[in-house]
Scaffold this active site. Structure first.
Site, PDB file in Angstrom:
ATOM      1  N   GLY A  55      13.231  11.209 -49.501  1.00 39.13           N
ATOM      2  CA  GLY A  55      14.184  10.143 -49.264  1.00 39.13           C
ATOM      3  C   GLY A  55      14.184   9.728 -47.803  1.00 39.13           C
ATOM      4  O   GLY A  55      13.736  10.481 -46.923  1.00 39.13           O
ATOM      5  N   GLY A  66      12.384  13.998 -52.378  1.00 41.78           N
ATOM      6  CA  GLY A  66      12.463  12.931 -53.371  1.00 41.78           C
ATOM      7  C   GLY A  66      11.130  12.558 -53.971  1.00 41.78           C
ATOM      8  O   GLY A  66      11.069  12.042 -55.088  1.00 41.78           O
ATOM      9  N   GLU A  87      14.321  21.206 -47.705  1.00 45.42           N
ATOM     10  CA  GLU A  87      15.666  20.772 -47.327  1.00 45.42           C
ATOM     11  C   GLU A  87      16.434  21.755 -46.453  1.00 45.42           C
ATOM     12  O   GLU A  87      17.253  21.341 -45.620  1.00 45.42           O
ATOM     13  CB  GLU A  87      16.475  20.448 -48.591  1.00 45.42           C
ATOM     14  CG  GLU A  87      16.077  19.150 -49.288  1.00 45.42           C
ATOM     15  CD  GLU A  87      14.826  19.275 -50.136  1.00 45.42           C
ATOM     16  OE1 GLU A  87      14.357  18.243 -50.644  1.00 45.42           O
ATOM     17  OE2 GLU A  87      14.292  20.399 -50.288  1.00 45.42           O
ATOM     18  N   ASP A 107      17.173  19.093 -54.161  1.00 48.51           N
ATOM     19  CA  ASP A 107      17.889  18.262 -55.143  1.00 48.51           C
ATOM     20  C   ASP A 107      16.857  17.559 -56.006  1.00 48.51           C
ATOM     21  O   ASP A 107      15.795  18.107 -56.251  1.00 48.51           O
ATOM     22  CB  ASP A 107      18.870  17.302 -54.448  1.00 48.51           C
ATOM     23  CG  ASP A 107      18.179  16.214 -53.633  1.00 48.51           C
ATOM     24  OD1 ASP A 107      17.041  16.424 -53.172  1.00 48.51           O
ATOM     25  OD2 ASP A 107      18.787  15.137 -53.447  1.00 48.51           O
TER      26      ASP A 107
END
Length: 357
Positions: A74, A122, A145, A153
């Site tokens: 992301g 992502g 992360e 995630d």
């Protein structure tokens, strides 16, 4: 035709075309290693939904423009700016992105992902939930992360929880970049194809069944480093306590002790919440996992470490984050459990949306 949300994305940032019976998605931000924006995710969600019902499309291919990677994750600089401004753009981005991950997981046609070069965060979400996942000798995959004070995630917690033994726990806590062989071992990918053959494979997919085309080009990957390390990984990471995991790693010594140093440099809160996330996600559906990740993610948006991690790694680039709290011992059980508390009317309701389809 990118659908009703296409105006949210710069038209050139994600490209859609059909060649033969193949629908092709090209992430087109090569200068940012195709980092995913909210508009790109929304456009993909709309176009993939259209192709799912289009009899002229037999399969879908997702790839990245340029030669650096499929997707570096992301757009965390945009997330940082949103946090500084106290906005809701990141929460809205994640809600749309997670719906896209869910759609990909249940896609009714072969969903082929070229996981070449960098595939992070992502980028894993738009590839590793697909049905035909291809890595190359250039693949560098990971869920890094914890390095920026966050946790895996995009359904990554579920994927990692299903990896052999405790190898997924190791990958989550360290944020290590994984080779093609390691991605195959962890269950993040299915086939190894040399990068030089991807263009030819893409051409074959235009008119051949995906399984037959991929079978012609796939070869054997090199040995997995993670597979060779599994004995001490399983022994050290079987604990549900992050501090105990680090102590065990140090007791083993050698490369395991170096891994302990890596974990100690991460956000202590992120390490403990990531470990708890992997333990809680076992047995859940992808939609339930994404709902849990959304709860956790919104709590990280409100806390100090995510903002500080992005600042240190990407904005100021001093690589010297000041975590709060600063040690694993200072992160209490209550602190960890607070990240999983219900969101009330802010809950992401993917399970209900799936059941109503």
């Amino acid at each position: 035709m990118a659908g009703k949300h296409s105006s949210d994305a710069t038209p050139s940032e994600v490209l859609f075309e059909r060649r033969g019976t193949l629908g092709i998605v090209t992430l087109n931000r090569p200068q940012a290693v195709n980092a995913l924006t909210a508009g790109m995710a929304a456009a993909m969600l709309d176009q993939l939904s259209l192709w799912a019902d289009d009899d002229a499309v037999a399969a879908v291919l997702v790839r990245g423009a340029g030669d650096r990677g499929l997707c570096a994750g992301g757009d965390i600089v945009a997330i940082y700016r949103d946090m500084l401004g106290g906005g809701d753009a990141t929460a809205e981005f994640w809600a749309g992105e997670y719906r896209l991950n869910s759609l990909i997981s249940g896609y009714p046609k072969p969903y082929v992902a070229f996981m070449d070069g960098l595939v992070l965060g992502g980028g894993v979400g738009i590839s590793a939930h697909g049905s035909v996942r291809i890595v190359t000798e250039r693949t560098r995959m990971g869920m890094p992360e914890t390095t920026i004070g966050f946790v895996p995630d995009v359904g990554g917690t579920l994927l990692l929880s299903r990896s052999p033994g405790e190898s997924g726990t190791h990958a989550a806590l360290t944020g290590a970049h994984l080779s093609a062989a390691d991605a195959l071992f962890l269950g993040f990918a299915d086939h190894f194809v040399p990068s030089a053959k991807l263009a030819e494979l893409a051409g074959a997919l235009e008119n051949e069944p995906a399984a037959a085309a991929v079978a012609r080009f796939a070869g054997e990957a090199p040995p997995s480093v993670l597979a060779a390390q599994q004995e001490w990984i399983d022994a050290c990471y079987s604990s549900d306590d992050a501090g105990e995991i680090v102590r065990r790693l140090r007791a083993v010594g050698g490369e395991a002790s170096e891994v302990a140093d890596i974990i100690d440099a991460k956000s202590p809160t992120a390490v403990k919440v990531a470990l708890e996330s992997l333990r809680r996600v076992r047995g859940l559906s992808l939609e339930e996992a994404l709902e849990q990740e959304y709860r956790v993610g919104l709590r990280f948006l409100a806390g100090p470490d995510f903002r500080e991690g992005i600042r240190a790694q990407v904005v100021d680039k001093d690589r010297n984050p000041h975590w709060q709290p600063a040690t694993l011992a200072e992160v209490s059980r209550d602190d960890v459990e607070s990240y999983f508390a219900p969101l009330g009317d802010r809950e992401l309701m993917l399970s209900k949306e799936r059941d109503n389809v």
